[in-house]
Design a protein around this motif. Structure first.
Motif, PDB file in Angstrom:
ATOM      1  N   THR A 177       0.818  -1.224   0.000  1.00  0.00           N
ATOM      2  CA  THR A 177       0.000   0.000   0.000  1.00  0.00           C
ATOM      3  C   THR A 177       0.845   1.265   0.000  1.00  0.00           C
ATOM      4  O   THR A 177       0.337   2.341   0.263  1.00  0.00           O
ATOM      5  CB  THR A 177      -0.910   0.013   1.244  1.00  0.00           C
ATOM      6  N   ARG A 178       2.125   1.151  -0.284  1.00  0.00           N
ATOM      7  CA  ARG A 178       2.992   2.329  -0.212  1.00  0.00           C
ATOM      8  C   ARG A 178       3.001   3.115  -1.518  1.00  0.00           C
ATOM      9  O   ARG A 178       4.034   3.275  -2.176  1.00  0.00           O
ATOM     10  CB  ARG A 178       4.405   1.924   0.190  1.00  0.00           C
ATOM     11  N   THR A 179       1.855   3.596  -1.909  1.00  0.00           N
ATOM     12  CA  THR A 179       1.754   4.527  -3.028  1.00  0.00           C
ATOM     13  C   THR A 179       1.581   5.922  -2.464  1.00  0.00           C
ATOM     14  O   THR A 179       0.895   6.124  -1.464  1.00  0.00           O
ATOM     15  CB  THR A 179       0.574   4.169  -3.942  1.00  0.00           C
ATOM     16  N   PHE A 180       2.207   6.904  -3.107  1.00  0.00           N
ATOM     17  CA  PHE A 180       2.154   8.254  -2.559  1.00  0.00           C
ATOM     18  C   PHE A 180       2.168   9.296  -3.666  1.00  0.00           C
ATOM     19  O   PHE A 180       2.550   9.028  -4.815  1.00  0.00           O
ATOM     20  CB  PHE A 180       3.331   8.505  -1.616  1.00  0.00           C
ATOM     21  N   ALA A 181       1.784  10.497  -3.283  1.00  0.00           N
ATOM     22  CA  ALA A 181       1.900  11.678  -4.145  1.00  0.00           C
ATOM     23  C   ALA A 181       2.270  12.852  -3.257  1.00  0.00           C
ATOM     24  O   ALA A 181       1.904  12.891  -2.086  1.00  0.00           O
ATOM     25  CB  ALA A 181       0.588  11.955  -4.878  1.00  0.00           C
ATOM     26  N   PHE A 182       3.007  13.802  -3.804  1.00  0.00           N
ATOM     27  CA  PHE A 182       3.355  14.996  -3.052  1.00  0.00           C
ATOM     28  C   PHE A 182       2.177  15.971  -3.050  1.00  0.00           C
ATOM     29  O   PHE A 182       1.415  16.051  -4.014  1.00  0.00           O
ATOM     30  CB  PHE A 182       4.580  15.678  -3.647  1.00  0.00           C
ATOM     31  N   THR A 183       2.031  16.662  -1.946  1.00  0.00           N
ATOM     32  CA  THR A 183       0.998  17.681  -1.826  1.00  0.00           C
ATOM     33  C   THR A 183       1.655  19.031  -1.582  1.00  0.00           C
ATOM     34  O   THR A 183       2.681  19.116  -0.894  1.00  0.00           O
ATOM     35  CB  THR A 183       0.023  17.343  -0.681  1.00  0.00           C
ATOM     36  N   ARG A 184       1.067  20.103  -2.160  1.00  0.00           N
ATOM     37  CA  ARG A 184       1.626  21.442  -2.059  1.00  0.00           C
ATOM     38  C   ARG A 184       0.537  22.449  -1.726  1.00  0.00           C
ATOM     39  O   ARG A 184      -0.649  22.224  -2.013  1.00  0.00           O
ATOM     40  CB  ARG A 184       2.276  21.860  -3.371  1.00  0.00           C
ATOM     41  N   ALA A 185       0.977  23.560  -1.151  1.00  0.00           N
ATOM     42  CA  ALA A 185       0.068  24.682  -0.959  1.00  0.00           C
ATOM     43  C   ALA A 185      -0.229  25.312  -2.323  1.00  0.00           C
ATOM     44  O   ALA A 185       0.568  25.201  -3.262  1.00  0.00           O
ATOM     45  CB  ALA A 185       0.695  25.718  -0.029  1.00  0.00           C
ATOM     46  N   PRO A 186      -1.380  25.966  -2.481  1.00  0.00           N
ATOM     47  CA  PRO A 186      -1.749  26.536  -3.790  1.00  0.00           C
ATOM     48  C   PRO A 186      -0.705  27.484  -4.360  1.00  0.00           C
ATOM     49  O   PRO A 186      -0.503  27.520  -5.583  1.00  0.00           O
ATOM     50  CB  PRO A 186      -3.067  27.260  -3.486  1.00  0.00           C
ATOM     51  N   ASP A 187      -0.030  28.243  -3.514  1.00  0.00           N
ATOM     52  CA  ASP A 187       0.939  29.221  -4.023  1.00  0.00           C
ATOM     53  C   ASP A 187       2.305  28.611  -4.309  1.00  0.00           C
ATOM     54  O   ASP A 187       3.245  29.326  -4.663  1.00  0.00           O
ATOM     55  CB  ASP A 187       1.093  30.387  -3.040  1.00  0.00           C
ATOM     56  N   GLN A 188       2.427  27.299  -4.203  1.00  0.00           N
ATOM     57  CA  GLN A 188       3.703  26.644  -4.456  1.00  0.00           C
ATOM     58  C   GLN A 188       3.626  25.611  -5.567  1.00  0.00           C
ATOM     59  O   GLN A 188       4.495  24.759  -5.697  1.00  0.00           O
ATOM     60  CB  GLN A 188       4.220  25.996  -3.170  1.00  0.00           C
TER      61      GLN A 188
END
Length: 232
Positions: free
Chosen positions: A44-55
């Protein structure tokens, strides 16, 4: 003097000594602090990066994400599209500069050169004269990387790790490979773990492929506060 201020001064002093000895050291030592509720499996080690809208178009952040993704891959994480990822990974990072003053001894030589020595002279050319001290000021840079892993479906935080090191390196991007490798060197650490990771410098200044030594400190050891630029 409170503990945080004392800890910060000790950290800066040790970093100053590291600068003085930088010509002979071949290691980068990083303190890692983790908080964990990890129970994921390799499947289950699937991932995606998350960012703030201004980045969304932040090239610096994208550079650091590639470094962290490489370290996550060593622990069977696989990067996928955000809608399919089980985990979301957010980064925070920063650098802070301080000036540290260190007293260095200066010895007075009363004997004009050349010094030929005297019979049975145990002191050499300097004699039994006390040293005077001159204050030398050095810049010290503290580098920080935080990695926060949450479950995409629930928003639950399952892993939060911070890596911090100090020294004469003024560039965060050159320090980041050491921070990323140290932060994930022993994934997953237990909840409240404080870990010290020692990584040798490789050719060209980057980290070598091997983590030479790691050691743990008891949970609850005070960690100096430091600002960070968030990207979550």
């Amino acid at each position: 003097m409170n503990i945080d201020r004392w800890t910060r001064r000790v950290t800066l002093l040790l970093a100053a000594l590291a600068v003085l000895l930088s010509g002979c050291t071949t290691y980068v030592t990083t303190q890692v602090t983790a908080f964990s509720d990890w129970s994921g499996s390799d499947a289950t080690r699937t991932f995606a990066f998350t960012r703030a809208p201004d980045q969304q178009n932040n090239l610096e952040l994208a550079t650091y994400e590639r470094m962290v993704a490489s370290e996550l891959a060593a622990h069977a994480f696989r990067e996928v599209d955000g809608a399919q990822a089980r985990y979301l990974v957010g980064l925070s990072y920063g650098i802070r500069s301080d000036m540290v003053t260190v007293a260095q001894p200066v010895y007075y030589n009363p004997w004009p050169s050349p010094y030929w020595g005297r019979p049975f002279d145990p002191w050499g050319p300097w004699g039994p004269y006390p040293a005077t001290y001159v204050n030398q000021t050095y810049p010290i840079f503290t580098h920080l990387l935080g990695i926060r892993i949450t479950e995409r479906a629930t928003g639950k935080e399952v892993y939060n790790v911070t890596a911090r090191n100090s020294g004469g390196e003024s560039s965060l991007v050159r320090a980041m490979p050491y921070l990323a490798r140290s932060a994930l060197a022993d994934f997953p650490l237990g909840n409240g773990a404080v870990h010290t990771v020692k990584i040798p410098r490789g050719e060209g200044g980057g980290p070598a492929n091997e983590v030479v030594a790691t050691g743990s400190a008891p949970a609850g050891v005070p960690v100096p506060a430091s600002g960070a630029k968030a990207a979550e």
